[in-house]
Design a protein around this motif. Structure first.
Motif, PDB file in Angstrom:
ATOM      1  N   GLN A   1       0.334  -1.267   0.069  1.00 31.98           N
ATOM      2  CA  GLN A   1       0.284   0.180   0.356  1.00 31.98           C
ATOM      3  C   GLN A   1       0.843   1.945   0.058  1.00 31.98           C
ATOM      4  OE1 GLN A   1      -3.447   0.272   0.159  1.00 31.98           O
ATOM      5  NE2 GLN A   1      -2.692   1.961  -0.422  1.00 31.98           N
TER       6      GLN A   1
ATOM      7  N   ARG B   1      -2.213  -4.654  -0.236  1.00 31.60           N
ATOM      8  CA  ARG B   1      -2.214  -4.167   0.613  1.00 31.60           C
ATOM      9  C   ARG B   1      -0.665  -4.828   1.031  1.00 31.60           C
ATOM     10  NH1 ARG B   1      -1.479  -7.299   5.057  1.00 31.60           N
ATOM     11  NH2 ARG B   1      -1.647  -8.827   4.175  1.00 31.60           N
TER      12      ARG B   1
ATOM     13  N   GLN C   1      -7.142   3.055   5.509  1.00 30.70           N
ATOM     14  CA  GLN C   1      -6.269   2.987   3.880  1.00 30.70           C
ATOM     15  C   GLN C   1      -7.370   3.648   2.780  1.00 30.70           C
ATOM     16  OE1 GLN C   1      -8.325  -1.054   2.787  1.00 30.70           O
ATOM     17  NE2 GLN C   1      -8.265  -0.080   0.467  1.00 30.70           N
TER      18      GLN C   1
END
Length: 147
Positions: free
Chosen positions: A13, A93, A42
């Motif tokens: 990420q 991720r 996020q």
């Protein structure tokens, strides 16, 4: 960030604040393979798209859920890699889904790398790929002979 092949990199990420640096590092395109709302906090694909535009980067949203990688996601990544300016940064991720989706897209690409080379590249960036052996080989076998 780790290179997969020339012009294609993979990362965990990234954050909107990092995009100016990516542009300075000569990246041209971001591909977000992380579904929105996967975890609290996020950045959303909209936030990333807006930040990419401000940094002068192209942005593609191609969400890949955990588990089996959907054919639509592989096709969308293949299209993005063929049509967007490079270098391209793929992210999710941890980088796992990004690297594995790339492996399937590469296996599907006419004239793409062979199965062993694909596996070695994904393993070299620290991601597992052995469970995709059959899928990679099936995609290579199904490649069009002319592209």
């Amino acid at each position: 960030m780790k290179p997969l092949v020339e012009g294609v990199w993979v990362s965990q990420q990234i954050e909107p604040a990092q995009l100016d640096l990516l542009q300075q590092d000569h990246f041209s395109t971001l591909v977000d393979l992380r579904p929105d709302g996967e975890v609290a906090g996020q950045p959303s694909s909209t936030e990333m798209s807006d930040a990419a535009a401000r940094a002068g980067l192209a942005f593609i949203y191609d969400p890949v859920p955990h588990g089996a990688i959907p054919d639509e996601a592989v096709s969308a990544l293949q299209k993005a890699l063929a049509s967007q300016r490079k270098p391209v940064l793929l992210y999710c991720r941890s980088g796992r889904r990004a690297a594995r989706t790339w492996a399937l897209a590469e296996a599907s690409r006419p004239g793409g790398l062979d199965a062993q080379a694909i596996k070695q590249i994904v393993q070299a960036v620290g991601q597992p790929v052995d469970d995709l052996d059959r899928d990679i080989q099936a995609r290579i076998t199904a490649r069009p002979t002319s592209g």
